[in-house]
Design a protein around this motif. Structure first.
Motif, PDB file in Angstrom:
ATOM      1  N   GLY A 257       0.810  -1.210   0.000  1.00 26.65           N
ATOM      2  CA  GLY A 257       0.000   0.000   0.000  1.00 26.65           C
ATOM      3  C   GLY A 257       0.839   1.254   0.000  1.00 26.65           C
ATOM      4  N   MET A 258       1.999   1.204   0.675  1.00 28.58           N
ATOM      5  CA  MET A 258       2.867   2.386   0.693  1.00 28.58           C
ATOM      6  C   MET A 258       3.446   2.666  -0.682  1.00 28.58           C
ATOM      7  SD  MET A 258       4.791   2.330   4.399  1.00 28.58           S
ATOM      8  CE  MET A 258       5.428   0.647   4.307  1.00 28.58           C
ATOM      9  N   GLY A 259       3.498   1.643  -1.544  1.00 34.77           N
ATOM     10  CA  GLY A 259       3.947   1.851  -2.910  1.00 34.77           C
ATOM     11  C   GLY A 259       2.818   2.219  -3.852  1.00 34.77           C
ATOM     12  N   VAL A 260       1.679   1.533  -3.686  1.00 33.34           N
ATOM     13  CA  VAL A 260       0.567   1.698  -4.623  1.00 33.34           C
ATOM     14  C   VAL A 260      -0.264   2.924  -4.300  1.00 33.34           C
ATOM     15  CG1 VAL A 260      -1.594   0.659  -5.424  1.00 33.34           C
ATOM     16  CG2 VAL A 260       0.442  -0.766  -5.134  1.00 33.34           C
ATOM     17  N   ASP A 261      -0.486   3.188  -2.999  1.00 37.46           N
ATOM     18  CA  ASP A 261      -1.476   4.179  -2.601  1.00 37.46           C
ATOM     19  C   ASP A 261      -0.907   5.540  -2.208  1.00 37.46           C
ATOM     20  OD1 ASP A 261      -3.343   2.172  -2.914  1.00 37.46           O
ATOM     21  OD2 ASP A 261      -3.251   1.570  -0.808  1.00 37.46           O
ATOM     22  N   VAL A 262       0.292   5.571  -1.640  1.00 33.04           N
ATOM     23  CA  VAL A 262       0.759   6.812  -1.017  1.00 33.04           C
ATOM     24  C   VAL A 262       2.189   7.146  -1.430  1.00 33.04           C
ATOM     25  CG1 VAL A 262      -0.784   6.782   0.960  1.00 33.04           C
ATOM     26  CG2 VAL A 262       1.329   5.474   1.060  1.00 33.04           C
ATOM     27  N   VAL A 263       2.495   7.005  -2.702  1.00 25.67           N
ATOM     28  CA  VAL A 263       3.828   7.339  -3.179  1.00 25.67           C
ATOM     29  C   VAL A 263       3.922   8.852  -3.368  1.00 25.67           C
ATOM     30  CG1 VAL A 263       5.498   7.060  -5.047  1.00 25.67           C
ATOM     31  CG2 VAL A 263       4.148   5.106  -4.310  1.00 25.67           C
ATOM     32  N   GLU A 264       4.520   9.518  -2.360  1.00 24.80           N
ATOM     33  CA  GLU A 264       4.797  10.957  -2.454  1.00 24.80           C
ATOM     34  C   GLU A 264       3.610  11.725  -3.034  1.00 24.80           C
ATOM     35  OE1 GLU A 264       7.283  12.033  -1.031  1.00 24.80           O
ATOM     36  OE2 GLU A 264       8.632  10.325  -0.884  1.00 24.80           O
ATOM     37  N   GLN A 265       2.493  11.731  -2.295  1.00 19.35           N
ATOM     38  CA  GLN A 265       1.281  12.350  -2.811  1.00 19.35           C
ATOM     39  C   GLN A 265       1.435  13.848  -3.063  1.00 19.35           C
ATOM     40  OE1 GLN A 265      -1.732  11.247   0.043  1.00 19.35           O
ATOM     41  NE2 GLN A 265      -2.132   9.310  -0.953  1.00 19.35           N
ATOM     42  N   ASP A 266       2.469  14.450  -2.477  1.00 18.06           N
ATOM     43  CA  ASP A 266       2.658  15.883  -2.664  1.00 18.06           C
ATOM     44  C   ASP A 266       3.460  16.202  -3.927  1.00 18.06           C
ATOM     45  OD1 ASP A 266       4.952  14.740  -1.662  1.00 18.06           O
ATOM     46  OD2 ASP A 266       5.535  16.488  -0.471  1.00 18.06           O
ATOM     47  N   ASP A 267       3.809  15.189  -4.676  1.00 15.88           N
ATOM     48  CA  ASP A 267       4.637  15.419  -5.865  1.00 15.88           C
ATOM     49  C   ASP A 267       4.155  14.490  -6.967  1.00 15.88           C
ATOM     50  OD1 ASP A 267       6.543  15.721  -7.821  1.00 15.88           O
ATOM     51  OD2 ASP A 267       8.258  15.606  -6.471  1.00 15.88           O
ATOM     52  N   ASP A 268       3.347  15.049  -7.901  1.00 12.27           N
ATOM     53  CA  ASP A 268       2.761  14.231  -8.959  1.00 12.27           C
ATOM     54  C   ASP A 268       3.802  13.532  -9.805  1.00 12.27           C
ATOM     55  OD1 ASP A 268       0.235  14.911  -8.140  1.00 12.27           O
ATOM     56  OD2 ASP A 268      -0.019  16.531  -9.606  1.00 12.27           O
ATOM     57  N   GLU A 269       4.993  14.122  -9.926  1.00 12.04           N
ATOM     58  CA  GLU A 269       6.019  13.526 -10.772  1.00 12.04           C
ATOM     59  C   GLU A 269       6.560  12.230 -10.184  1.00 12.04           C
ATOM     60  OE1 GLU A 269       9.042  16.342 -11.572  1.00 12.04           O
ATOM     61  OE2 GLU A 269       7.765  17.651 -12.771  1.00 12.04           O
ATOM     62  N   LYS A 270       6.319  11.991  -8.872  1.00 10.35           N
ATOM     63  CA  LYS A 270       6.824  10.785  -8.234  1.00 10.35           C
ATOM     64  C   LYS A 270       5.773   9.691  -8.100  1.00 10.35           C
ATOM     65  CE  LYS A 270      10.568  12.954  -5.643  1.00 10.35           C
ATOM     66  NZ  LYS A 270      11.201  13.150  -4.321  1.00 10.35           N
ATOM     67  N   VAL A 271       4.537   9.953  -8.544  1.00 13.93           N
ATOM     68  CA  VAL A 271       3.507   8.927  -8.514  1.00 13.93           C
ATOM     69  C   VAL A 271       3.809   7.900  -9.596  1.00 13.93           C
ATOM     70  CG1 VAL A 271       1.053   8.457  -8.836  1.00 13.93           C
ATOM     71  CG2 VAL A 271       1.775  10.475  -7.563  1.00 13.93           C
ATOM     72  N   VAL A 272       3.783   6.615  -9.207  1.00 17.10           N
ATOM     73  CA  VAL A 272       4.145   5.539 -10.128  1.00 17.10           C
ATOM     74  C   VAL A 272       2.936   4.627 -10.323  1.00 17.10           C
ATOM     75  CG1 VAL A 272       5.759   3.663 -10.567  1.00 17.10           C
ATOM     76  CG2 VAL A 272       6.489   5.622  -9.211  1.00 17.10           C
ATOM     77  N   VAL A 273       2.673   4.239 -11.557  1.00 13.81           N
ATOM     78  CA  VAL A 273       1.601   3.295 -11.858  1.00 13.81           C
ATOM     79  C   VAL A 273       2.170   1.888 -11.742  1.00 13.81           C
ATOM     80  CG1 VAL A 273      -0.058   2.526 -13.592  1.00 13.81           C
ATOM     81  CG2 VAL A 273       0.483   4.963 -13.381  1.00 13.81           C
ATOM     82  N   LEU A 274       1.610   1.095 -10.833  1.00  9.82           N
ATOM     83  CA  LEU A 274       2.141  -0.230 -10.524  1.00  9.82           C
ATOM     84  C   LEU A 274       1.014  -1.258 -10.584  1.00  9.82           C
ATOM     85  CD1 LEU A 274       4.251   0.861  -7.419  1.00  9.82           C
ATOM     86  CD2 LEU A 274       5.114   0.485  -9.735  1.00  9.82           C
ATOM     87  N   PRO A 275       0.615  -1.675 -11.789  1.00  7.73           N
ATOM     88  CA  PRO A 275      -0.540  -2.581 -11.885  1.00  7.73           C
ATOM     89  C   PRO A 275      -0.298  -3.940 -11.233  1.00  7.73           C
ATOM     90  CG  PRO A 275       0.555  -2.327 -14.023  1.00  7.73           C
ATOM     91  CD  PRO A 275       1.139  -1.297 -13.108  1.00  7.73           C
TER      92      PRO A 275
END
Length: 310
Positions: A257-275
Motif C-alpha cells: 500500500g505504501m507503494g501503490v497508494d501513497v507514493v509521495e502524494q505531494d509530488d505528482d512527478e513521483k507517482v508511479v503506476v504499478l498494476p
C-alpha cells in the motif's frame, strides 16, 4: 547540533549498550543474535509476558519499563514494529525514545515503514544531537535466525558505517542514501517479493491441476530461470501447507500500500503506476478478508487455491 565524527567510541560488546523494541518473530531472532555476539541488551516490551520476552531475559537481556528509560540507558536502539503508527508512537510520543536519548545516540528502525516518517524522525533526532537510520530488512524469519538478512539503510552514511559491526551480525547492509531511502528500497523489495509469491503460487496450483507432482515440479525448476530466493524460502512451505509467519500477510498489504497508494502524494512527478503491485495488494487483502492476515506471506497460495475451487 553536535558533530558527527568521531563518535565517542567504536562499537564493541564491551562498551556499546544496545536497546531493542519489538520482539515478534523477526525482532526476537535479531535481538538474540546480538546477545549471542556478546552485547549487553535491554529491551522494552508492551506485553512483557510474551514467550519471546522470557526467552530474551533467559539469555541475559534486561527488561525496562518504558521507551524513555530504554533510551536513557542505551547507545543504539533498534525498533522492529508492525506499522508506521507504532513507530511514530514509540519514537515521537512525549514519553517515546526521543524524550530520553543521550547525545550522539542512534535509533535504528528496522520496521517496514513510510519514507516520510523516516525523514521526520531523522530531523527530530538531529535537533537533539542524535541520529536516526531507517534500516528495514528482507529475508524473513530464516534470514533473521541465521544472520543473513538484507539490510537496506537510509540516513547519514558515516553513521551507517559506524553501525556496521552490528549490521554484520544480522546480515549484510547496503547504504541506499539519505533518510527515507532505506524505506523506499524496502517498498521496492516488497513489490518484487509479492510478484514472486504470486507467480510461485500460480505455478504450483497450475501444476496440481495439470496432474503433476508439485514437489517434483519444484525440484525441476528451482535451478532454472524460475528459481529465486522467494522460491527457496517459501516453496517447500507452500507445498507442505506450512503457513507459520516469518512476516504476516497483513503486513504485506501495508507494505504494498505504501507503494501503490501513497507514493509521495505531494509530488505528482513521483507517482508511479504499478498494476502488478496493485493486483498483489488486492490478493493479499483477500487473505486478510478470509481471516488469514496472521498467516505468513507464503499463504498467498490459499487465495489462488480458493479462486480455483479448493
Amino acid at each position: 547540533m553536535g558533530t558527527l565524527t568521531p563518535f565517542p567510541n567504536p562499537i564493541t560488546p564491551s562498551q556499546t549498550r544496545i536497546g531493542w523494541i519489538g520482539i515478534g518473530v523477526m525482532g526476537a531472532a535479531m535481538a538474540s543474535r546480538l546477545l549471542s555476539a556478546g552485547y549487553s541488551l535491554s529491551f522494552y516490551a508492551r506485553t512483557p509476558s510474551k514467550p519471546s520476552s522470557l526467552s530474551l531475559q533467559s539469555q541475559g537481556a534486561v527488561l525496562v519499563s518504558s521507551p524513555r528509560d530504554l533510551a536513557r540507558s542505551c547507545d543504539v536502539i533498534f525498533t522492529m514494529l508492525g506499522h508506521p503508527p507504532d513507530v511514530r508512537q514509540i519514537v515521537l510520543d512525549s514519553d517515546g525514545l526521543l524524550s530520553g536519548l543521550n547525545p550522539n545516540s542512534v535509533i535504528v528502525d528496522t520496521t517496514s515503514s513510510h519514507p516520510a516518517l523516516a525523514r521526520e524522525i531523522f530531523s527530530a533526532a538531529r535537533k537533539i544531537d542524535c541520529w536516526a537510520v531507517d534500516a528495514p530488512v528482507s529475508g524473513g524469519d530464516i534470514g533473521a535466525r541465521d544472520g543473513k538478512l538484507a539490510i537496506l539503510a537510509g540516513g547519514d552514511g558515516e553513521v551507517v558505517k559506524w553501525l556496521t559491526p552490528l549490521f554484520d551480525i544480522l546480515g549484510k547492509v547496503t547504504y541506499m542514501g539519505q533518510a527515507g531511502c532505506g524505506q523506499s528500497c524496502k517498498i521496492g523489495n516488497q513489490i518484487v517479493v509479492g510478484a514472486n509469491l504470486l507467480g510461485l503460487s500460480e505455478g504450483l496450483v497450475f501444476a496440481e491441476k495439470a496432474g503433476l507432482d508439485v514437489g517434483q515440479l519444484f525440484e525441476a525448476v528451482r535451478s532454472g530461470a524460475a528459481g529465486s530466493m522467494v522460491m527457496e524460502l517459501f516453496g517447500e512451505r507452500m507445498i507442505g501447507r506450512d503457513f507459520r509467519p516469518g512476516g504476516f500477510a497483513e503486513y504485506h498489504v501495508k507494505d504494498l500500500g505504501m507503494g501503490v497508494d501513497v507514493v509521495e502524494q505531494d509530488d505528482d512527478e513521483k507517482v508511479v503506476v504499478l498494476p502488478g503491485a496493485a493486483l498483489c495488494k488486492q490478493l493479499f487483502s483477500g487473505m486478510v478478508a478470509n481471516g488469514d492476515g496472521k498467516l505468513g506471506t507464503q499463504g498467498l497460495i490459499t487465495v489462488i487455491q480458493r479462486l480455483n475451487g479448493k
